[in-house]
Write a protein that holds these residues in place. Structure first.
Motif, mmCIF file in Angstrom:
data_model
loop_
_atom_site.group_PDB
_atom_site.id
_atom_site.type_symbol
_atom_site.label_atom_id
_atom_site.label_comp_id
_atom_site.label_asym_id
_atom_site.label_seq_id
_atom_site.Cartn_x
_atom_site.Cartn_y
_atom_site.Cartn_z
ATOM 1 N N VAL A 209 4.369 1.894 -8.927
ATOM 2 C CA VAL A 209 6.296 2.743 -8.551
ATOM 3 C C VAL A 209 4.235 3.590 -7.747
ATOM 4 O O VAL A 209 4.708 4.222 -6.489
ATOM 5 C CB VAL A 209 6.264 3.146 -9.112
ATOM 6 C CG1 VAL A 209 7.439 3.748 -8.493
ATOM 7 C CG2 VAL A 209 7.777 1.921 -9.521
ATOM 8 N N MET A 210 3.532 4.098 -8.452
ATOM 9 C CA MET A 210 3.122 5.332 -8.218
ATOM 10 C C MET A 210 2.144 5.524 -6.721
ATOM 11 O O MET A 210 2.434 5.845 -5.561
ATOM 12 C CB MET A 210 2.563 5.816 -9.339
ATOM 13 C CG MET A 210 1.318 7.169 -9.127
ATOM 14 S SD MET A 210 0.355 7.555 -10.317
ATOM 15 C CE MET A 210 -0.867 6.931 -9.981
ATOM 16 N N LYS A 211 2.077 3.957 -7.025
ATOM 17 C CA LYS A 211 1.166 3.370 -5.771
ATOM 18 C C LYS A 211 1.716 4.014 -4.226
ATOM 19 O O LYS A 211 1.218 4.083 -3.104
ATOM 20 C CB LYS A 211 0.441 2.438 -6.000
ATOM 21 C CG LYS A 211 -0.681 2.158 -6.546
ATOM 22 C CD LYS A 211 -1.933 1.059 -7.036
ATOM 23 C CE LYS A 211 -0.862 0.315 -7.337
ATOM 24 N NZ LYS A 211 -2.122 -1.338 -7.850
ATOM 25 N N GLU A 212 2.995 3.378 -4.117
ATOM 26 C CA GLU A 212 3.994 3.495 -3.037
ATOM 27 C C GLU A 212 3.966 4.746 -2.586
ATOM 28 O O GLU A 212 4.941 4.984 -2.051
ATOM 29 C CB GLU A 212 5.176 3.010 -3.302
ATOM 30 C CG GLU A 212 4.982 1.548 -3.768
ATOM 31 C CD GLU A 212 6.459 0.240 -4.182
ATOM 32 O OE1 GLU A 212 7.500 1.658 -3.986
ATOM 33 O OE2 GLU A 212 6.446 -0.586 -4.185
ATOM 34 N N TRP A 213 3.884 6.050 -3.691
ATOM 35 C CA TRP A 213 4.574 7.573 -3.874
ATOM 36 C C TRP A 213 3.216 7.948 -2.049
ATOM 37 O O TRP A 213 2.265 7.475 -1.958
ATOM 38 C CB TRP A 213 3.800 8.120 -4.014
ATOM 39 C CG TRP A 213 5.234 8.103 -5.889
ATOM 40 C CD1 TRP A 213 6.158 6.998 -5.401
ATOM 41 C CD2 TRP A 213 5.262 8.636 -6.966
ATOM 42 N NE1 TRP A 213 6.371 7.549 -6.457
ATOM 43 C CE2 TRP A 213 5.648 7.680 -7.196
ATOM 44 C CE3 TRP A 213 4.011 9.359 -7.364
ATOM 45 C CZ2 TRP A 213 6.758 8.131 -8.865
ATOM 46 C CZ3 TRP A 213 4.202 9.869 -8.775
ATOM 47 C CH2 TRP A 213 5.553 9.292 -9.511
ATOM 48 N N THR A 214 4.147 8.582 -1.325
ATOM 49 C CA THR A 214 3.253 8.880 -0.039
ATOM 50 C C THR A 214 2.855 10.918 -0.085
ATOM 51 O O THR A 214 3.360 11.812 -1.219
ATOM 52 C CB THR A 214 3.782 9.313 0.926
ATOM 53 O OG1 THR A 214 4.424 8.129 1.745
ATOM 54 C CG2 THR A 214 3.338 9.660 2.108
ATOM 55 N N LEU A 215 1.393 10.586 -0.122
ATOM 56 C CA LEU A 215 0.684 12.060 -0.801
ATOM 57 C C LEU A 215 0.016 12.313 1.275
ATOM 58 O O LEU A 215 0.127 12.059 1.828
ATOM 59 C CB LEU A 215 -0.613 11.851 -1.273
ATOM 60 C CG LEU A 215 -0.636 11.269 -2.474
ATOM 61 C CD1 LEU A 215 -1.796 11.130 -3.456
ATOM 62 C CD2 LEU A 215 0.555 11.856 -3.268
ATOM 63 N N PHE A 216 0.052 14.102 1.231
ATOM 64 C CA PHE A 216 -0.054 14.375 2.170
ATOM 65 C C PHE A 216 -0.761 16.408 1.855
ATOM 66 O O PHE A 216 -0.771 16.137 0.603
ATOM 67 C CB PHE A 216 1.237 15.050 3.182
ATOM 68 C CG PHE A 216 1.705 16.653 2.977
ATOM 69 C CD1 PHE A 216 1.726 17.303 3.543
ATOM 70 C CD2 PHE A 216 3.005 15.742 1.591
ATOM 71 C CE1 PHE A 216 2.844 18.088 3.040
ATOM 72 C CE2 PHE A 216 3.636 16.351 1.485
ATOM 73 C CZ PHE A 216 3.882 17.900 2.058
ATOM 74 N N ASN A 217 -1.286 16.790 2.922
ATOM 75 C CA ASN A 217 -2.348 17.605 2.404
ATOM 76 C C ASN A 217 -3.355 17.705 1.564
ATOM 77 O O ASN A 217 -3.574 18.327 0.791
ATOM 78 C CB ASN A 217 -1.277 18.919 2.136
ATOM 79 C CG ASN A 217 -1.698 20.342 2.027
ATOM 80 O OD1 ASN A 217 -2.119 20.669 2.779
ATOM 81 N ND2 ASN A 217 -0.979 21.326 1.364
ATOM 82 N N PHE B 240 -0.386 7.615 2.597
ATOM 83 C CA PHE B 240 -0.768 8.020 3.222
ATOM 84 C C PHE B 240 -0.052 8.452 5.010
ATOM 85 O O PHE B 240 -0.131 9.294 5.594
ATOM 86 C CB PHE B 240 -2.253 8.511 3.665
ATOM 87 C CG PHE B 240 -2.817 8.860 2.731
ATOM 88 C CD1 PHE B 240 -2.525 10.134 2.050
ATOM 89 C CD2 PHE B 240 -3.274 7.866 1.150
ATOM 90 C CE1 PHE B 240 -3.263 10.654 0.732
ATOM 91 C CE2 PHE B 240 -4.184 8.218 -0.015
ATOM 92 C CZ PHE B 240 -4.243 9.738 -0.142
ATOM 93 N N GLY B 241 1.057 7.224 5.037
ATOM 94 C CA GLY B 241 1.966 7.173 6.488
ATOM 95 C C GLY B 241 0.847 6.976 7.631
ATOM 96 O O GLY B 241 -0.450 6.484 7.390
ATOM 97 N N ASP B 242 0.639 7.449 8.690
ATOM 98 C CA ASP B 242 -0.337 7.566 10.030
ATOM 99 C C ASP B 242 -0.411 8.519 9.302
ATOM 100 O O ASP B 242 -1.871 9.417 10.934
ATOM 101 C CB ASP B 242 0.741 7.251 10.865
ATOM 102 C CG ASP B 242 1.787 8.752 11.228
ATOM 103 O OD1 ASP B 242 1.944 10.279 10.289
ATOM 104 O OD2 ASP B 242 2.557 8.683 11.980
ATOM 105 N N GLN B 243 -0.867 9.254 8.795
ATOM 106 C CA GLN B 243 -2.244 10.657 8.765
ATOM 107 C C GLN B 243 -4.150 9.985 8.662
ATOM 108 O O GLN B 243 -4.172 9.192 8.767
ATOM 109 C CB GLN B 243 -1.838 11.444 7.326
ATOM 110 C CG GLN B 243 -0.764 12.060 6.967
ATOM 111 C CD GLN B 243 -0.653 12.313 5.729
ATOM 112 O OE1 GLN B 243 -0.895 13.836 5.183
ATOM 113 N NE2 GLN B 243 0.211 11.985 4.406
#
Length: 444
Positions: free
Chosen positions: A85-93, A128-131
């Protein structure tokens, strides 16, 4: 019949025999055995799997901090599922930051890895989405998820060394509710006690006695020919030479492959690597990435393995075998690790098991009680067998003990282990009360 006539007859017979031999050679077809040998020469896989970096890096523990108390999962499967589940979380900044002390929040989640992980690997562990960003320089062994005053979640990646570069990030708002759920649940958790030796080690052990499954394991031998074809540049010139402490020794003069431990382990060494060329430095991420590709090339993940130790200074990586969601930290025949050392960017030493394991169909699963974490901490602190300053970790793992009778099976036995000065050692001795320890000290 005179002598000249006899010579003519003998010459005719020789001519006829020569013609028959020539025709036979022209019409010769190779046997199936020869074709099979040619096919073996072309084989380069040992029947395992390929693996991705994201499956080889995994936390050893989740710790949920709640109002001064610490909890971890009772069941290893819950840890595995939470990590997915954690690996599906999105990080930014994502940003580098000065290393700082451990957060002291009343509610937070701490994720602990078995070794320092290079910062470049976070792209393989999180979304990280499209970052489009360049991962920071640094490494981490712990990740802290804490709530800030604005209702968001700060993510702090902390290395083990206080003077190493750390970095931080933020968690997307759509994932915060899942972190809230994890911190709210009490079911399936066990209270932990923190080991404090020479300063705060942040080693969390179950407060009460633990019961762990034991098992009987069968072995399946792995073929040596594909490894010979992979590791030597020209397998056709490799020859078998006797060796005093090995079942088999293969060499081409440049590399050396020894089969040891009753045909259950192999060690390959490059003999002349780097003797006349300048040294090439490798980062820990390069060691990790290169080693995974190297093992994937011959489908060498024959059991479940995960990163156990990663060192940039030694340009080496050790993968530990896992059984039933626990690491195997010792074995009679040293078959629980895959080790690779690099020199000048090339594999200098490669050691691995030559068997794969699976639960025996003839033996049922059993249970094994282990002492509480409190008992282990007291024993270590009172014993003269351990140097508190050198202790890096304490955990429950398995040891593989060879079965009597010579059929090649192993008992998978749980035990307490301590990581001291880079080496895992089984904790044995004697303690009072239920779940006490007995026997003598040994190391893997």
């Amino acid at each position: 019949m005179n002598f000249e006539t006899l010579k003519s007859i003998m010459l005719l017979i020789l001519i006829c025999f020569s013609l028959l031999l020539t025709v036979g050679l022209w019409n010769y077809q190779p046997s199936n055995d020869f074709i099979e040998d040619e096919n073996l020469l072309e084989e380069t896989t040992i029947g395992g799997k390929e693996a991705k970096m994201s499956s080889l890096i995994a936390p050893s523990q989740f710790v949920f901090h709640k109002n001064g108390e610490h909890y971890s999962f009772k069941n290893g499967k819950d840890r595995e599922n939470t990590y997915k589940v954690m690996k599906e979380w999105t990080l930014f900044n994502v940003h580098p930051k000065d290393n700082q002390v451990v957060p002291e929040e009343s509610r937070m989640m701490e994720v602990i890895f078995p070794t320092n992980i290079p910062a470049q690997a976070i792209k393989n562990l999180f979304n990280f989405g499209d970052q489009d960003f360049t991962p920071p320089v640094g490494e981490f062994k712990r990740i802290f998820f804490t709530f800030n005053d604005n209702g968001g979640v700060d993510v702090f990646f902390k290395p083990e060394s206080e003077d190493a570069t750390a970095f931080g990030a933020s968690l997307r708002s759509e994932n915060i509710y899942r972190l809230e759920e994890l911190l709210a649940v009490d079911e399936g958790l066990r209270e932990q006690v923190m080991f404090i030796g020479d300063g705060e080690k942040r080693i969390f052990l179950p407060e009460t006695e633990v019961t762990v499954h034991s098992l009987i394991m069968d072995t399946t031998p792995l073929p040596i020919t594909p490894l010979k074809n992979t590791l030597f540049e020209d397998p056709s010139i490799v020859r078998n030479f006797p060796a005093p402490r090995a079942e088999q020794r293969l060499t081409d003069g440049l590399g050396n492959l020894e089969v040891t431990e009753g045909w259950k382990r192999m060690i390959f060494t490059e003999l002349l690597l780097g003797e006349s060329s300048p040294q090439i430095a490798m980062s820990s991420f390069e060691v990790l990435e290169r080693s995974i590709s190297f093992i994937n090339a011959h489908q060498g993940w024959t059991d479940t393995f995960r990163v156990g130790n990663l060192s940039a200074s030694n340009t080496s990586v050790t993968y530990l075998m896992y059984q039933k969601d626990l690491p195997v930290l010792a074995s009679d025949d040293q078959i629980h690790t895959i080790e690779i050392n690099y020199q000048n960017g090339e594999e200098e030493r490669y050691a691995r098991p030559l068997v794969s394991l699976e639960p025996s169909i003839n033996e049922s699963e059993g249970t094994h009680p282990l002492p509480s974490g409190k008992s282990i901490i007291a024993f270590i602190q009172e014993s003269r067998l351990y140097n508190i300053k050198l202790i890096e970790d304490i955990k429950i793992g398995y040891k593989l003990v060879g079965q009597s009778g010579g059929y090649g099976g192993y008992s998978l036995i749980p035990a307490w282990f301590v990581l001291e000065n880079g080496s895992w050692k089984e904790i044995t001795g004697s303690t009072e009360g239920k779940g006490g320890l007995s026997s003598a000290v040994g190391s893997n």
